[in-house]
Design an enzyme around this catalytic site. Structure first.
Site, PDB file in Angstrom:
ATOM      1  N   GLY C 292     -54.768  26.258 -40.443  1.00 40.67           N
ATOM      2  CA  GLY C 292     -54.493  26.564 -39.044  1.00 40.67           C
ATOM      3  C   GLY C 292     -53.095  26.176 -38.613  1.00 40.67           C
ATOM      4  N   LYS C 293     -52.217  25.875 -39.588  1.00 39.19           N
ATOM      5  CA  LYS C 293     -50.830  25.537 -39.233  1.00 39.19           C
ATOM      6  C   LYS C 293     -50.088  26.790 -38.778  1.00 39.19           C
ATOM      7  CE  LYS C 293     -50.749  21.933 -42.841  1.00 39.19           C
ATOM      8  NZ  LYS C 293     -50.362  21.646 -44.243  1.00 39.19           N
ATOM      9  N   LEU C 294     -50.609  27.911 -39.201  1.00 35.07           N
ATOM     10  CA  LEU C 294     -49.958  29.184 -38.976  1.00 35.07           C
ATOM     11  C   LEU C 294     -51.015  30.141 -38.433  1.00 35.07           C
ATOM     12  CD1 LEU C 294     -47.066  29.850 -39.782  1.00 35.07           C
ATOM     13  CD2 LEU C 294     -47.946  30.962 -41.812  1.00 35.07           C
TER      14      LEU C 294
END
Lengths: 361, 361, 361, 361
Positions: C292-294
């Site tokens: 979920g960093k991107l």
């Protein structure tokens, strides 16, 4: 309690240190760690699996493995028929010949002044040294041998078998060329011109202008026909380069003339190149599937490691577990002494492809 | 006969395959091959040598070694005092804590659709998977622990010792943090803010606004004072990163206040980065000498390999030969339970450097 | 005629040589070649796109970019607000300060004897040299500045803004720290303890024992709150390291407290590390999506190149086309001079996360 | 004031951003930064210098440069005689022929399912796609051409010149093969058997069993004789592989028969391989000096970069400054249409080396 995701199935098992572990035990303990350690353990499993299947196993080698101390490992793989056919760069065969002839490579260092080495006629391969004078002497030896042959075209497969035979007769020493000669394992060297073997052959023309005619296109035909004759194959590649591509193109070429061929069933590569610059040496085994070089369901593993680390461990482990499998292997039988080789008693032409059925296109 | 060049002294000895070789026997046979195989064998020799000398041994670790299955190797090195002080990234301590708390990482694959993983809340580390939910739960656990501490600054060295103690008391399981706690081996984590340990600590402020004050500058002072107190040191680095630099700067900083310090006497690094892009992770041990991080005559070796291949073999080999050396090691004795640590009974200040003689400049 | 496969849509357009092409024209011609050349052209397109969207742009930098001659490029990016927030290693800020204070780094060579350099007190960074004496003098300057501050905790963001201000006042010269000070662009340095900036701060304790308390956990909280306040973000990363992870964890941490946050909308990285060893520096942008960093639909590109090649070209190209976009950017406005920073007039706490809605778990 | 160290002579000059810089201006500004950016700028300077000297310039190319969109750059270098002789892998010539025949490669992605591609008969080269069907059709075209030739041995140099001529006559399009044909620049392809060119030639034997006899040893002799005839040489290498070694061995071989030859006077390589695994592709130019492949005082530079980034910039820069130098170059003049080529009116034998003086040993 919540259901576990299907992605969380097999836990990583941390490597537990213990004194006295053998190579095979080490690799078994690395099966459930991560990254390249896991891949090396998988390579061990895949190779063991190959040996139990009815496949012709190709071994490709590129990089300075012979100069770097791995030549007796490759000789061992050939002599004990862990592999059925070698595809090599010329350099690896040349450095093997150098040592089989009783010369040595030397432990050196990358931190030396190369102009000083040049003055003393020492050739450097990263951290390894050799005498240029001895190399010149090898070239002469190869030139003499080449000039002694009947003047006609030779595939590298035929030439290298004859060279191995001559080497065995004059030295009686173990090595890649001599092991392949004695075990009747064919060696292909698609880039032979790009090596000191090629330089030696070229110098034969100083003795006899029309000698040293190498039929490398014959090698292309023979290698594909080998696969047409025996369509189930496996590919083991050390270091990429021309051998990697040659082994793959043999399969693609064979499939063109024989629909039964459908890519290697097993593929194992130990490389240091990476895929993202587009070069063939670093290309992934997944990419190989798009070309049909590899079967869609092939067991495959790519190990990102210098072969001088990975290979000693891998083959030491195999030495513990493979012998019973080797005893039961259904391996191809070759004759290699003449212009036309045979596999399992059948001729393998170099002047046309065997068309087993209609071409695919 | 012509005299051999001084550069042609020690021949390369080709690796001879044999069944049943143990890790230490493998590495002995790799001593006189070339390239990274030779370097790995040299690493074994250098580490054995360190253990026989009177040096404080620092171990740095970066990269996903804990998630990748190497945490019990590091725990073994600490518990048996192959090393005296650990410098780690926060992630390695976090993934260690995760498993010590009974959670697992999972064997995964790099060939998956990451948006599918995201939907199932699976976090990927190359070929390894973990549950995000479990990670969130760890963060809470760390936040609770942090909030339970007295409100004052803590070096990472003190904080991690207390965390290790709490972890040991609640789980009784082996791991890096618990082994270091039990063996009184200090752990420094210079980039603790850049990790899930740091995220857990930061979440403690949701419970208590003035908690989680980490005195990383105190770590800089302490680590240098450790070396001032005991100037002979060795550096073992896995993977570069902040730990590599922190161990080196401790030596440089110490030398500034104590002329007797003059760089590590031994240096061993296992890295995959390369020197030619200028980054610290890949920088050579020769370059380290220009900075005085390494003694001019230091025994040193750099192995270009993934640690998941090199470390299991190297430590398995050490497990066979090191125990007698470990029994005779003169190792430093630490107390770590309070704001001021001690080494060999002497205080190691965090609020000023010990000036043993006039500063060098 | 047979229908073309859907995979054969946009032909590769061979690069056509022409004299006088400018950087932006070069990159436009590289859009439809392959491999890393195409990726660099894509990076240009993605950055241009970011500038047209309403996103907070983070820039991470690791590796010896300042010593290596790229500091004025980064200063240019900050001064002209191509980026809104810098996350850096300490070394890059230190080498920037060194030059802003009028000292220099020097063109050197990797082929020198490092013990000779050590004797002359020259520090080497691959092919670049610097004077150790001048470095010692910088450390003192930083120590003096640190000791002059009121004794209380400082985030690196606050400390570096004050340091940049002091540097600007005493030198009036351009550089990263001074540009960020003048443009009110925050700088975070999560691993400040692992650098000569940290060494300088630590030496302040020799003057005042309780000085130099850096609140790096406050940085973790602030950086997440920045994203909670303004949830649409972009990430540009040069070289991996702690900055790459810090920028990503800020987003993950923010999402924990604010569901509207859902990973960076744009991601561009220029790295030389590779994914297959599992380290964070080389990790792929696809992997970042699993965490979920991107965002799942983020525009993203990873360029495998040394930044000293890629960045001069990329930013020179942007300089031609970005100015009109920069004039219309909706960029965040910061105040940075005190313990509590603001963004767009709102306070950004360092002692708790802003909970915009219920935590996701 | 203290005297500056001799090592601190030329300061690093930070790259200053400016709109509208052309490729040559970019590289001039990169001359005094560090790492690979500096090396690329040095490559520009070295190539300019070569063009002003009286040297035969060899260009080697390996890696998927033609498929990757660089073939018209290479064609430009040949047509304008930035280089005098090309040594290439077969794949680069094949992919060039593919496009010259009006087919295309396509912009693809590395993130696709390769078994799907295989089903649609799409071949993948990292992020680039091509139609297998069109490749099969090329193979036939090459087979037809090969079968049309008089049955006798051909060096790759002769064969490729004839192939280029046939291609030019049937297409009239620019490309590597056609540019070399028109400019009378020889092409050597030492590993032609290991490529689809080799596959095409091999298929000619299906039409005529004794066709396709390639005299690669003749290439070894010719390439050395080229250097014996004109002993001052320069080497430009893209990507290592067989071309790199072939160019170097030609020099070593030539020196054996002509003492005046003493290694390349200039060497420029753009590679992504590294030296520390011992392979020839990544070997350093310093190592090449130990072998006498390179003169002791040769101007040399190694750029660690994907050629798809480095080459477009480098050649675009040259296009601005090289034309006046090209106009004054003393370049060799070749005839290539028959079994025996000539250089500057003199025959270049393929059946013996020209012995200009006594052999060195």
């Amino acid at each position: 309690m919540k259901k576990k995701s299907r992605f969380l199935h097999t836990p990583v098992e941390p490597f537990a240190v213990e004194a006295g572990l053998t190579a095979d035990q080490l690799l078994l303990r690395m099966e459930r760690i991560s990254f390249q350690g896991r891949n090396l353990a998988t390579a061990y499993r895949v190779w063991n699996k190959m040996l139990q299947d009815d496949v012709t196993i190709f071994l490709g080698m590129a990089g300075a493995l012979s100069a770097g101390g791995l030549r007796l490992i490759v000789a061992h793989l050939i002599a004990n028929r862990y592999v059925d056919c070698l595809v090599s760069t010329g350099a690896n065969l040349y450095h093997d010949l150098h040592e089989t002839r009783g010369r040595r490579h030397y432990v050196g260092s990358p931190h030396v002044d190369d102009t000083t080495l040049a003055d003393e006629r020492i050739d450097r391969v990263y951290d390894t040294f050799a005498s240029e004078e001895e190399f010149v002497e090898n070239d002469n030896w190869i030139a003499d041998f080449t000039a002694s042959l009947e003047t006609r075209p030779y595939t590298t497969r035929e030439f290298l078998h004859l060279l191995g035979g001559h080497l065995w007769k004059t030295t009686g020493r173990d090595g890649i060329l001599t092991a392949a000669y004695r075990a009747n394992v064919p060696i292909f060297c698609p880039a032979i011109a790009d090596s000191s073997i090629g330089m030696g052959i070229s110098q034969a023309r100083q003795r006899k202008a029309d000698t040293g005619l190498i039929d490398i296109i014959g090698d292309v035909v023979e290698s594909a026909n080998l696969i047409i004759r025996r369509p189930r194959t496996a590919s083991i590649v050390l270091g990429g380069g021309t051998p990697k591509n040659f082994i793959n193109q043999a399969s693609v070429q064979a499939e063109f003339y024989c629909a039964e061929v459908s890519g290697h069933r097993y593929a194992l590569q130990i490389v240091t190149d990476v895929p993202h610059f587009g070069g063939a040496s670093g290309s992934s085994l997944e990419e190989a599937q798009s070309w049909g070089k590899l079967a869609a369901d092939a067991a495959r593993v790519s190990v990102q490691s210098d072969a001088t680390i990975a290979l000693p461990i891998l083959v030491s482990a195999l030495a513990a577990t493979a012998p019973p499998l080797l005893g039961q292997r259904k391996m191809p039988v070759f004759t290699l002494t003449s212009r036309v080789m045979t596999i399992d008693g059948q001729k393998v032409p170099h002047d046309h492809f065997e068309e087993v059925n209609e071409p695919a296109v």
